[in-house]
Write an enzyme that holds these catalytic residues in place. Sequence first.
Site, PDB file in Angstrom:
ATOM      1  N   LYS A  44      -1.420   4.103  10.205  1.00 28.63           N
ATOM      2  CA  LYS A  44      -1.747   2.809  10.826  1.00 28.63           C
ATOM      3  C   LYS A  44      -0.788   2.480  11.957  1.00 28.63           C
ATOM      4  O   LYS A  44      -1.205   2.089  13.049  1.00 28.63           O
ATOM      5  CB  LYS A  44      -1.706   1.699   9.777  1.00 28.63           C
ATOM      6  CG  LYS A  44      -2.865   1.792   8.850  1.00 28.63           C
ATOM      7  CD  LYS A  44      -2.907   0.587   7.941  1.00 28.63           C
ATOM      8  CE  LYS A  44      -4.310   0.379   7.461  1.00 28.63           C
ATOM      9  NZ  LYS A  44      -5.156  -0.300   8.422  1.00 28.63           N
ATOM     10  N   TRP A  53       9.224 -15.569 -10.181  1.00 28.23           N
ATOM     11  CA  TRP A  53       7.759 -15.575 -10.081  1.00 28.23           C
ATOM     12  C   TRP A  53       7.133 -14.529 -10.986  1.00 28.23           C
ATOM     13  O   TRP A  53       5.944 -14.577 -11.286  1.00 28.23           O
ATOM     14  CB  TRP A  53       7.309 -15.363  -8.627  1.00 28.23           C
ATOM     15  CG  TRP A  53       7.338 -13.941  -8.142  1.00 28.23           C
ATOM     16  CD1 TRP A  53       8.439 -13.191  -7.897  1.00 28.23           C
ATOM     17  CD2 TRP A  53       6.198 -13.114  -7.843  1.00 28.23           C
ATOM     18  NE1 TRP A  53       8.065 -11.942  -7.454  1.00 28.23           N
ATOM     19  CE2 TRP A  53       6.704 -11.862  -7.413  1.00 28.23           C
ATOM     20  CE3 TRP A  53       4.810 -13.293  -7.885  1.00 28.23           C
ATOM     21  CZ2 TRP A  53       5.875 -10.803  -7.036  1.00 28.23           C
ATOM     22  CZ3 TRP A  53       3.986 -12.223  -7.513  1.00 28.23           C
ATOM     23  CH2 TRP A  53       4.530 -11.006  -7.100  1.00 28.23           C
ATOM     24  N   TYR A  64      -0.133  -5.804  -1.758  1.00 23.25           N
ATOM     25  CA  TYR A  64      -1.079  -5.270  -0.770  1.00 23.25           C
ATOM     26  C   TYR A  64      -2.213  -6.250  -0.506  1.00 23.25           C
ATOM     27  O   TYR A  64      -2.816  -6.218   0.570  1.00 23.25           O
ATOM     28  CB  TYR A  64      -1.577  -3.888  -1.207  1.00 23.25           C
ATOM     29  CG  TYR A  64      -0.458  -2.918  -0.980  1.00 23.25           C
ATOM     30  CD1 TYR A  64      -0.242  -2.383   0.291  1.00 23.25           C
ATOM     31  CD2 TYR A  64       0.465  -2.633  -1.976  1.00 23.25           C
ATOM     32  CE1 TYR A  64       0.843  -1.579   0.551  1.00 23.25           C
ATOM     33  CE2 TYR A  64       1.554  -1.827  -1.725  1.00 23.25           C
ATOM     34  CZ  TYR A  64       1.742  -1.302  -0.468  1.00 23.25           C
ATOM     35  OH  TYR A  64       2.824  -0.530  -0.201  1.00 23.25           O
ATOM     36  N   SER A  81     -10.030 -18.797  -8.917  1.00 19.71           N
ATOM     37  CA  SER A  81     -10.337 -19.067  -7.518  1.00 19.71           C
ATOM     38  C   SER A  81     -10.358 -17.761  -6.717  1.00 19.71           C
ATOM     39  O   SER A  81     -11.281 -17.510  -5.943  1.00 19.71           O
ATOM     40  CB  SER A  81      -9.294 -20.036  -6.956  1.00 19.71           C
ATOM     41  OG  SER A  81      -9.326 -20.023  -5.558  1.00 19.71           O
TER      42      SER A  81
HETATM   43  C1  HEM Z   1       5.881   1.405   2.507  1.00 23.39           C
HETATM   44  C2  HEM Z   1       5.504   0.541   1.625  1.00 23.39           C
HETATM   45  C3  HEM Z   1       6.364  -0.038   0.495  1.00 23.39           C
HETATM   46  C4  HEM Z   1       7.190   0.579  -0.391  1.00 23.39           C
HETATM   47  C5  HEM Z   1       7.488   2.074  -0.446  1.00 23.39           C
HETATM   48  C6  HEM Z   1       7.728  -0.444  -1.281  1.00 23.39           C
HETATM   49  C7  HEM Z   1       8.602  -0.236  -2.342  1.00 23.39           C
HETATM   50  C8  HEM Z   1       9.108  -1.206  -3.168  1.00 23.39           C
HETATM   51  C9  HEM Z   1       9.925  -0.972  -4.325  1.00 23.39           C
HETATM   52  C10 HEM Z   1      10.347   0.407  -4.817  1.00 23.39           C
HETATM   53  C11 HEM Z   1      10.251  -2.184  -4.876  1.00 23.39           C
HETATM   54  C12 HEM Z   1      11.065  -2.439  -6.135  1.00 23.39           C
HETATM   55  C13 HEM Z   1      12.508  -2.498  -5.872  1.00 23.39           C
HETATM   56  C14 HEM Z   1      13.317  -3.003  -7.033  1.00 23.39           C
HETATM   57  O1  HEM Z   1      12.990  -4.049  -7.608  1.00 23.39           O
HETATM   58  O2  HEM Z   1      14.336  -2.324  -7.367  1.00 23.39           O
HETATM   59  C15 HEM Z   1       9.634  -3.182  -4.059  1.00 23.39           C
HETATM   60  C16 HEM Z   1       9.750  -4.545  -4.274  1.00 23.39           C
HETATM   61  C17 HEM Z   1       8.971  -5.489  -3.627  1.00 23.39           C
HETATM   62  N1  HEM Z   1       8.100  -5.264  -2.599  1.00 23.39           N
HETATM   63 FE1  HEM Z   1       7.752  -3.463  -1.694  1.00 23.39          FE
HETATM   64  N2  HEM Z   1       7.244  -1.640  -0.913  1.00 23.39           N
HETATM   65  C18 HEM Z   1       6.389  -1.442   0.162  1.00 23.39           C
HETATM   66  C19 HEM Z   1       5.653  -2.396   0.813  1.00 23.39           C
HETATM   67  C20 HEM Z   1       5.599  -3.730   0.441  1.00 23.39           C
HETATM   68  C21 HEM Z   1       4.680  -4.695   0.996  1.00 23.39           C
HETATM   69  C22 HEM Z   1       3.626  -4.392   2.033  1.00 23.39           C
HETATM   70  C23 HEM Z   1       4.957  -5.877   0.398  1.00 23.39           C
HETATM   71  C24 HEM Z   1       4.332  -7.233   0.602  1.00 23.39           C
HETATM   72  C25 HEM Z   1       3.617  -7.609   1.616  1.00 23.39           C
HETATM   73  C26 HEM Z   1       6.022  -5.669  -0.535  1.00 23.39           C
HETATM   74  C27 HEM Z   1       6.560  -6.652  -1.333  1.00 23.39           C
HETATM   75  C28 HEM Z   1       7.486  -6.452  -2.301  1.00 23.39           C
HETATM   76  C29 HEM Z   1       7.983  -7.493  -3.167  1.00 23.39           C
HETATM   77  C30 HEM Z   1       7.534  -8.960  -3.176  1.00 23.39           C
HETATM   78  C31 HEM Z   1       8.949  -6.898  -3.985  1.00 23.39           C
HETATM   79  C32 HEM Z   1       9.871  -7.579  -4.967  1.00 23.39           C
HETATM   80  C33 HEM Z   1       9.264  -8.047  -6.187  1.00 23.39           C
HETATM   81  C34 HEM Z   1      10.276  -8.674  -7.096  1.00 23.39           C
HETATM   82  O3  HEM Z   1      11.013  -7.936  -7.762  1.00 23.39           O
HETATM   83  O4  HEM Z   1      10.323  -9.918  -7.148  1.00 23.39           O
HETATM   84  N3  HEM Z   1       6.399  -4.350  -0.478  1.00 23.39           N
HETATM   85  N4  HEM Z   1       8.937  -2.557  -3.021  1.00 23.39           N
END
Ligand code: HEM
Length: 541
Positions: free
Chosen positions: A345, A156, A271, A183
């Site tokens: 929160k 994606w 977010y 949209s």
């Molecule tokens: C405390 C809050 C959060 C932290 C610290 C965090 C941290 C991270 C980090 C560091 C990555 C990258 C990891 C990598 O590819 O090596 C990641 C990937 C991702 N996070 Fe989070 N995240 C948080 C909250 C969220 C939330 C709220 C969502 C969605 C509702 C989310 C969705 C995603 C998605 C979709 C990916 C993967 C994207 C991809 O590579 O396809 N994250 N997150």
Amino acid sequence: MTEATHEEHAIHDEHIAHGHHDEHDHHGPAKGFMRWVFTTNHKDIGTLYLVTALIMFMVGGAMALVIRAELFEPGMQYVDPNFFNQMTTLHALIMVFGAVMPAFVGFANWMIPMMIGAPDMALPRMNNWSFWILPFAFVMLASTLFMDGGAPAAGWTLYPPLVLQGGAHLPFAIFTVHLLGMSSIMGAINIIVTVFNMRAPGMTLMKLPLFVWTWVITAFLLITVMPVFAGAVTMLLTDKFFGTSFFNAAGGGDPVLYQHLFWFFGHPEVYIMILPSFGVISTIIPTFARKPLFGYSSMVYATASIGFLSFIVWAHHQYTVGMPLAGELYFTYATMLIAVPTGVKVFNWVATMWKGAMTFETPMLFAIAFVVLFTMGGFTGLMMSISPADLQYHDTYFIVAHFHYVLVPGAVFALFAGTYYWLPKWTGHMYDEKLGKLHFWLSTVSVNVLFFPQHFLGLAGMPRRIPDYAVQFAEFNAMSSVGAFIFGFAQLIFVWVVIKAIRGGEKATDEVWEGASEHGLEWTLPSPPPYHTWTTAPDIK
Ligand code: HEM
Ligand SMILES: [Cu+2]
């Protein structure tokens, strides 16, 4: 200003032309299919968004089951690798842009005017247009499946150079992104204008229901980042067809530039999917704990802080590309900071429940599961934010586990919670509580069977986005696939509960939930609310 006055005159003249029609039948919905095509009514448009989102959820879910069927055991079983990659790509695009985002826009359309005492959205014709773009966009995206070389298969994130090496789909996929972006931007403008201009007298900003606050902040995120994504994919288009080299190293460009542009959009985008969820959960917990929300203003500031921080952490998705030490340190600490307002929160939700007179109807069950399971996804996010540690996790199933915890028992559970909560208001009928609870328990158990083992797979080194794997990963993959199929079929119960409530059932009271009228204006309206509500503004205490 003058334009608005002209419009008012026009409406007024029309009234006179129609003679002595009664206010009520004059303003009822049009009959037949055309009602939905031409509607400018926020409730109709909310329904259109929600139905579309539910259909896309089932389509995206079917694709997920293709993926999990192939991964049930090692070796190649059902699909060829290229089709597998098309499935992962389309699954993600459809779930993000087709299911979660439109569903929250549906909630916003239905609830924001009723919650702030406004008769409708501020820009109703634009509202119609922002919805009706979507079906065309999704049909165009789906049509790429039948093109030479198939649908986009680069994930994606649409990273170059891989995405530029696909078949005929590229311009269609990119134009889909443009349409979805238009949209979203129109929807966001509409929400901001509505909330800033259409609140009933006395509904000050710091009295807004939290769902409205979280959506306003989300709308600003949308307006800021959708154009960046649109720009980035347009640069892909010119690289492919017009001889530019933005992302082509051979021509002096830089593929990593695309990653920066994508994640400057992509991190706020996650977010965009979770802030409205926070709003829904902050609405539901007080009702079923029979207490006001603990720490209202800290909730508003925490949401705004998360929104701001979401713009300055994007490169935590790119640690493995290589970056200067200062960059690694900066993105590590900035990302960790997000845990602070998020912790505020979670603390407030728990404090709201503390010593509350709680009951556990289906919306509350989903809300509590959200608090527990979303927080788990937040914790793994914190683990990955540490740049040296992320070198181990990156591009493994650990990432898949992380984002599915925040998105499925996170965003999707918030959508279930909100749907059960407001369905009696929307339809005028109570949903089937027994089936709702069955849906909850099947979903909650199976979602953990589905995603928890993926943490272990990732830590053991199983890469993501692959159709085959080493035999050492067999057991946890089999477990995950079993969870996936149970989860998938449990959603048919949800669809049935919704259809059942639309068709009939026990009549819902206006308040629906005991004491709910203290928690929001929507519960002082009839169930279902009339086609037009708040034609005269309510009194706000
Ligand atoms: C405390 C809050 C959060 C932290 C610290 C965090 C941290 C991270 C980090 C560091 C990555 C990258 C990891 C990598 O590819 O090596 C990641 C990937 C991702 N996070 Fe989070 N995240 C948080 C909250 C969220 C939330 C709220 C969502 C969605 C509702 C989310 C969705 C995603 C998605 C979709 C990916 C993967 C994207 C991809 O590579 O396809 N994250 N997150
Ligand atoms: Cu991120």
